[in-house]
Design a protein around this motif. Sequence first.
Motif, short mmCIF file in Angstrom:
data_model
loop_
_atom_site.label_atom_id
_atom_site.label_comp_id
_atom_site.label_asym_id
_atom_site.label_seq_id
_atom_site.Cartn_x
_atom_site.Cartn_y
_atom_site.Cartn_z
N LEU A 1 -28.14 69.58 121.01
CA LEU A 1 -28.93 68.70 120.54
C LEU A 1 -28.05 67.41 120.01
N THR A 2 -26.90 67.44 119.59
CA THR A 2 -26.07 66.50 119.14
C THR A 2 -25.62 65.77 120.21
N ILE A 3 -25.42 66.56 121.35
CA ILE A 3 -24.98 65.73 122.65
C ILE A 3 -26.14 64.90 123.18
N VAL A 4 -27.48 65.42 123.14
CA VAL A 4 -28.50 64.67 123.53
C VAL A 4 -28.95 63.61 122.60
N GLY A 5 -28.60 63.64 121.29
CA GLY A 5 -28.53 62.39 120.45
C GLY A 5 -27.39 61.37 120.99
N ASN A 6 -26.17 61.83 121.38
CA ASN A 6 -25.22 60.75 121.72
C ASN A 6 -25.79 60.25 123.13
N VAL A 7 -26.42 61.02 123.96
CA VAL A 7 -26.84 60.46 125.34
C VAL A 7 -27.91 59.33 125.11
N LEU A 8 -29.09 59.71 124.01
CA LEU A 8 -30.08 58.69 123.46
C LEU A 8 -29.26 57.54 122.98
N ASP A 9 -28.42 57.69 122.40
CA ASP A 9 -28.00 56.19 121.70
C ASP A 9 -27.22 55.22 122.65
N GLN A 10 -26.85 55.89 124.12
CA GLN A 10 -26.57 55.07 125.26
C GLN A 10 -27.61 54.20 125.80
N VAL A 11 -28.77 54.68 125.49
CA VAL A 11 -29.88 54.08 126.13
C VAL A 11 -30.28 52.72 125.39
N THR A 12 -29.91 51.68 125.88
CA THR A 12 -29.98 50.37 125.14
C THR A 12 -31.67 50.11 125.17
N ALA A 13 -32.47 50.51 125.98
CA ALA A 13 -33.89 50.17 125.97
C ALA A 13 -34.42 50.71 125.03
N LEU A 14 -33.84 51.81 124.14
CA LEU A 14 -34.47 52.26 122.95
C LEU A 14 -34.47 50.99 121.93
N GLY A 15 -33.68 50.10 121.80
CA GLY A 15 -33.65 49.02 120.99
C GLY A 15 -33.22 49.74 119.57
N THR A 16 -34.21 49.03 118.78
CA THR A 16 -34.04 49.48 117.29
C THR A 16 -34.22 50.71 116.95
N TRP A 17 -34.71 51.63 117.76
CA TRP A 17 -35.04 53.09 117.77
C TRP A 17 -33.80 53.77 117.46
N ARG A 18 -32.80 53.24 118.15
CA ARG A 18 -31.34 53.90 118.37
C ARG A 18 -30.89 54.02 116.57
N ASP A 19 -31.45 53.14 115.78
CA ASP A 19 -31.04 53.07 114.40
C ASP A 19 -31.21 54.43 113.82
N VAL A 20 -32.25 55.17 113.93
CA VAL A 20 -32.60 56.32 113.17
C VAL A 20 -31.99 57.59 113.96
N LEU A 21 -31.11 57.45 114.84
CA LEU A 21 -30.28 58.72 115.61
C LEU A 21 -28.97 58.49 114.81
N PRO A 22 -28.53 59.74 114.20
CA PRO A 22 -27.28 59.87 113.60
C PRO A 22 -26.07 59.70 114.54
N SER B 1 -26.82 57.58 105.01
CA SER B 1 -28.04 57.71 104.61
C SER B 1 -29.01 58.47 105.60
N VAL B 2 -28.81 58.03 107.03
CA VAL B 2 -29.42 58.65 108.01
C VAL B 2 -29.12 60.17 107.95
N SER B 3 -27.66 60.54 108.03
CA SER B 3 -27.41 61.87 108.30
C SER B 3 -27.82 62.70 107.00
N VAL B 4 -27.74 62.12 105.77
CA VAL B 4 -27.94 62.86 104.58
C VAL B 4 -29.59 63.36 104.72
#
Length: 285
Positions: free
Chosen positions: A215-236, A261-264
Motif C-alpha cells: 500500500l505504501t508503494i501504491v501511494g508512491n505510484v498515485l503521487d506520480q499521477v499529476t492528473a490528481l492535482g491537489t488530491w495528492r496533498d492528502v497522500l503521505p 501533519s498528514v502522516s500523524v
Amino acid sequence: MTATPAPMAPGYRPRRTLPLRVEALRQLRRRRTLVIAAILTLLPFVLVAAFAIGGDPGGRNGRITLMDTATASGANFAATALFVSAGFLLVVPVALFCGDTVASEASWSSLRYLLAAPVPRARLLLSKLTVGLAFSAAAMVLLPLVALGVGTAAYGWGPLQLPTGGALPAADAVPRLAVVVGYVFVSQLVTAALAFWLSTVTDAPLGAVGGAVGLTIVGNVLDQVTALGTWRDVLPAHWQYSWADALQPRMEWSGMVQGASVSVAYALVLAALAFRGFARKDVVS
C-alpha cells in the motif's frame, strides 16, 4: 442487578504485565532484527564500493543533485544514503518491526497464552507498538550514523555541499541531518500504523508486512499521477522528500510541517482502528 467485577489476584498489576524490556529483548533476539541491522550497516560500504568502481558522480546536463555531491564529504555521503533509502529501503524495517509483532504471535499460537497470563489487550498492543516504533527509530538512526562514519573515513570531514549551491559548515550539517532523520521517521509513522493495524487483523505476518509495503508503494505510484492535482496533498507519499528543505542555506519548515501533519493524522486513525478492533477480536490462535 449489576454484576460486580471479579477481584484481582493479590499482587497482580495490569501495568506491570509484559514489560517493555522483556518485549524489546524478545524482538532483539529475533533473526529478522539482526538481518535488518546487517543490511543497513552494509549499505554504506556498498555505496562506497559503487562509487569507487564507477568513479566520482558528476552533474548531468549541468544539473547538480544530492547524488552528485555524495563524495564531497562524510555529511554529503550520509545525506545521499538517506536519499537513496528513504523511498523504499527504510519502509521495509518499519513495516517489519510493526507488522510482524502481533501477527507473529498469532501464527505461533502464543497470542492467546499471552492474553491468558493475563496481559490486558490494550497493554499488549501498547507494548508491542512502542517496541516496534523504537526499533524502527533505531533503524532510521543506524543507517545515517554508519554512513556518516564510513563517508568521513572515505571522503573526509568537511562542509555539506548543497545541490542548490553553497555549503553548510560541518558543525551545522550534523544538526540538519538529525532533522532529516527525525522527519523521515515521522513520515514513516503512517506505514508503521498501517502495518500494525494489519497485524491485528491477520494471523499471517507476511500478509501484514507485505500489505503495508504494498500500500505504501501504491501511494508512491498515485503521487506520480499529476492528473490528481491537489488530491495528492492528502497522500503521505507526496511529502516524503520534504526533508530536502532542511538541506538549504535557510531551512524551510512548511513542507515538513504539512507532511508530518498528514502522516500523524493517518497514523492516529490507523492505530485507533487497531486498538478498537483487537479489543473486540475473538483470539483463538
